[in-house]
Design a protein around this motif. Structure first.
Motif, PDB file in Angstrom:
ATOM      1  N   ALA A 115      17.366   9.897   0.775  1.00  0.00           N
ATOM      2  CA  ALA A 115      17.886   8.657   1.350  1.00  0.00           C
ATOM      3  C   ALA A 115      19.362   8.779   1.722  1.00  0.00           C
ATOM      4  CB  ALA A 115      17.688   7.495   0.366  1.00  0.00           C
ATOM      5  N   GLU A 116      20.152   9.367   0.854  1.00  0.00           N
ATOM      6  CA  GLU A 116      21.580   9.507   1.149  1.00  0.00           C
ATOM      7  C   GLU A 116      21.808  10.432   2.341  1.00  0.00           C
ATOM      8  OE1 GLU A 116      23.821   7.617   0.155  1.00  0.00           O
ATOM      9  OE2 GLU A 116      23.473   6.999  -1.909  1.00  0.00           O
ATOM     10  N   GLU A 150      14.631  17.194  -1.432  1.00  0.00           N
ATOM     11  CA  GLU A 150      14.545  15.870  -0.823  1.00  0.00           C
ATOM     12  C   GLU A 150      13.099  15.414  -0.847  1.00  0.00           C
ATOM     13  OE1 GLU A 150      16.096  16.216   3.121  1.00  0.00           O
ATOM     14  OE2 GLU A 150      18.164  16.166   2.429  1.00  0.00           O
ATOM     15  N   LEU A 151      12.909  14.132  -1.116  1.00  0.00           N
ATOM     16  CA  LEU A 151      11.573  13.557  -1.124  1.00  0.00           C
ATOM     17  C   LEU A 151      11.617  12.282  -0.278  1.00  0.00           C
ATOM     18  CD1 LEU A 151       8.728  13.819  -2.320  1.00  0.00           C
ATOM     19  CD2 LEU A 151       9.513  12.478  -4.266  1.00  0.00           C
ATOM     20  N   PRO A 152      11.026  12.310   0.923  1.00  0.00           N
ATOM     21  CA  PRO A 152      11.045  11.123   1.780  1.00  0.00           C
ATOM     22  C   PRO A 152      10.395   9.924   1.098  1.00  0.00           C
ATOM     23  CG  PRO A 152      10.299  13.036   3.006  1.00  0.00           C
ATOM     24  CD  PRO A 152      10.332  13.433   1.554  1.00  0.00           C
ATOM     25  N   TYR A 153      10.925   8.744   1.438  1.00  0.00           N
ATOM     26  CA  TYR A 153      10.444   7.504   0.850  1.00  0.00           C
ATOM     27  C   TYR A 153      10.059   6.567   1.985  1.00  0.00           C
ATOM     28  CZ  TYR A 153      10.219   3.490  -2.267  1.00  0.00           C
ATOM     29  OH  TYR A 153       9.789   2.403  -2.970  1.00  0.00           O
ATOM     30  N   GLU A 154       8.787   6.194   2.039  1.00  0.00           N
ATOM     31  CA  GLU A 154       8.257   5.450   3.176  1.00  0.00           C
ATOM     32  C   GLU A 154       8.949   4.098   3.401  1.00  0.00           C
ATOM     33  OE1 GLU A 154       4.105   3.897   5.121  1.00  0.00           O
ATOM     34  OE2 GLU A 154       4.028   5.033   3.264  1.00  0.00           O
ATOM     35  N   ALA A 155       9.272   3.385   2.356  1.00  0.00           N
ATOM     36  CA  ALA A 155       9.912   2.067   2.532  1.00  0.00           C
ATOM     37  C   ALA A 155      11.236   2.203   3.285  1.00  0.00           C
ATOM     38  CB  ALA A 155      10.132   1.391   1.185  1.00  0.00           C
ATOM     39  N   LEU A 156      11.992   3.213   2.952  1.00  0.00           N
ATOM     40  CA  LEU A 156      13.256   3.426   3.647  1.00  0.00           C
ATOM     41  C   LEU A 156      13.010   3.895   5.081  1.00  0.00           C
ATOM     42  CD1 LEU A 156      16.288   3.288   3.550  1.00  0.00           C
ATOM     43  CD2 LEU A 156      16.315   5.592   2.606  1.00  0.00           C
ATOM     44  N   GLN A 157      11.977   4.666   5.296  1.00  0.00           N
ATOM     45  CA  GLN A 157      11.632   5.082   6.656  1.00  0.00           C
ATOM     46  C   GLN A 157      11.352   3.863   7.530  1.00  0.00           C
ATOM     47  OE1 GLN A 157       8.448   7.840   5.708  1.00  0.00           O
ATOM     48  NE2 GLN A 157       9.768   9.597   6.090  1.00  0.00           N
ATOM     49  N   CYS A 158      10.721   2.863   6.956  1.00  0.00           N
ATOM     50  CA  CYS A 158      10.450   1.616   7.695  1.00  0.00           C
ATOM     51  C   CYS A 158      11.750   0.908   8.066  1.00  0.00           C
ATOM     52  CB  CYS A 158       9.561   0.694   6.877  1.00  0.00           C
ATOM     53  SG  CYS A 158       7.867   1.286   6.713  1.00  0.00           S
ATOM     54  N   LEU A 159      12.701   0.889   7.151  1.00  0.00           N
ATOM     55  CA  LEU A 159      13.983   0.246   7.435  1.00  0.00           C
ATOM     56  C   LEU A 159      14.764   1.012   8.502  1.00  0.00           C
ATOM     57  CD1 LEU A 159      15.042  -0.829   3.843  1.00  0.00           C
ATOM     58  CD2 LEU A 159      14.189  -2.288   5.695  1.00  0.00           C
ATOM     59  N   MET A 170       0.833  -1.174   0.000  1.00  0.00           N
ATOM     60  CA  MET A 170       0.000   0.000   0.000  1.00  0.00           C
ATOM     61  C   MET A 170       0.881   1.241   0.000  1.00  0.00           C
ATOM     62  SD  MET A 170      -3.006   0.761   2.661  1.00  0.00           S
ATOM     63  CE  MET A 170      -3.808   2.312   2.708  1.00  0.00           C
ATOM     64  N   GLN A 171       0.629   2.177  -0.888  1.00  0.00           N
ATOM     65  CA  GLN A 171       1.430   3.375  -0.982  1.00  0.00           C
ATOM     66  C   GLN A 171       0.835   4.472  -0.110  1.00  0.00           C
ATOM     67  OE1 GLN A 171       1.283   4.271  -5.133  1.00  0.00           O
ATOM     68  NE2 GLN A 171       3.128   3.127  -5.558  1.00  0.00           N
ATOM     69  N   THR A 172       1.717   5.386   0.305  1.00  0.00           N
ATOM     70  CA  THR A 172       1.224   6.536   1.056  1.00  0.00           C
ATOM     71  C   THR A 172       0.708   7.575   0.087  1.00  0.00           C
ATOM     72  OG1 THR A 172       3.315   7.701   0.977  1.00  0.00           O
ATOM     73  CG2 THR A 172       2.991   6.164   2.811  1.00  0.00           C
ATOM     74  N   SER A 173       0.029   8.562   0.622  1.00  0.00           N
ATOM     75  CA  SER A 173      -0.464   9.634  -0.243  1.00  0.00           C
ATOM     76  C   SER A 173       0.689  10.403  -0.859  1.00  0.00           C
ATOM     77  CB  SER A 173      -1.381  10.572   0.535  1.00  0.00           C
ATOM     78  OG  SER A 173      -0.679  11.170   1.606  1.00  0.00           O
ATOM     79  N   ILE A 174       1.809  10.518  -0.159  1.00  0.00           N
ATOM     80  CA  ILE A 174       2.971  11.204  -0.727  1.00  0.00           C
ATOM     81  C   ILE A 174       3.433  10.460  -1.966  1.00  0.00           C
ATOM     82  CG2 ILE A 174       5.397  11.782  -0.379  1.00  0.00           C
ATOM     83  CD1 ILE A 174       4.780  12.291   2.561  1.00  0.00           C
ATOM     84  N   ALA A 175       3.635   9.161  -1.841  1.00  0.00           N
ATOM     85  CA  ALA A 175       4.108   8.383  -2.984  1.00  0.00           C
ATOM     86  C   ALA A 175       3.094   8.401  -4.113  1.00  0.00           C
ATOM     87  CB  ALA A 175       4.411   6.948  -2.562  1.00  0.00           C
ATOM     88  N   LYS A 176       1.809   8.265  -3.794  1.00  0.00           N
ATOM     89  CA  LYS A 176       0.780   8.291  -4.836  1.00  0.00           C
ATOM     90  C   LYS A 176       0.784   9.623  -5.564  1.00  0.00           C
ATOM     91  CE  LYS A 176      -2.694   5.099  -3.086  1.00  0.00           C
ATOM     92  NZ  LYS A 176      -4.029   5.017  -2.511  1.00  0.00           N
TER      93      LYS A 176
END
Length: 176
Positions: A30-31, A81-90, A1-7
């Motif tokens: 991410a970097e 910068e654009l946050p990415y939820e999958a990396l936030q989970c990691l 499921m994607q977040t609204s940001i990613a969508k």
């Protein structure tokens, strides 16, 4: 499921250029996050090999950020910068690991595992953005992206080497 940001980001991407720019902004975020995260993880690691490798990768990460800034400039893309939820989970996984394990080889093994998940994410992203750059005929940035891609792959291999040569074995021996 994607977040609204990613969508929202990908719904706006009706051209390959927009996908490229989204990926670039996510990698830049991410970097930056990785650089800060590594500083905190270094003090949690106990293996000299792992600490030295993480210190080296902290320096590499600074280079990755500079290269991405060069890519922004060369492509005329606004640096953002654009946050990415999958990396936030990691990242949350890494924080949780540190809070639920005692300092030592077991924690070191867990740190390596989480870092390798992040490396695999970065390898996939750099490979994708490189492919986009080729398709978009952005010849001036392809080598920059390839250099970072190879460094990420190399770091993954070095992490595997340390884990398999002694950290995982020492961690398993603690259970006997």
């Amino acid at each position: 499921m994607q977040t609204s940001i990613a969508k929202d980001n990908y719904n706006e991407a009706t051209e390959l250029r927009a996908l490229f720019e989204t990926q670039l902004k996510e990698l830049y975020w991410a970097e930056g996050v990785m650089g800060n995260m590594l500083k905190g993880i270094i003090v949690q690691a106990t293996s000299k090999d792992l600490v030295q490798l993480l210190e080296k990768h902290t320096e590499q990460t600074r280079g990755h950020i500079m290269r991405l800034e060069d890519v922004f400039y060369a492509t005329g893309t606004t640096r953002q910068e654009l946050p990415y939820e999958a990396l936030q989970c990691l990242i949350k996984e890494a924080e949780g690991l540190i809070h639920t394990t005692q300092q030592g080889v077991v924690r070191d093994a867990g740190i390596i595992a989480v870092l390798q998940k992040i490396k695999h994410y970065e390898i996939a992203c750099y490979g994708t953005i490189r492919a986009y750059a080729i398709a978009l005929r952005e010849e001036s940035i392809i080598m920059l992206l390839e250099q970072t891609l190879e460094e990420e792959k190399g770091m993954d291999l070095l992490l595997t080497g340390i884990a398999e040569s002694h950290i995982n074995i020492e961690a398993a021996d603690k259970e006997i």
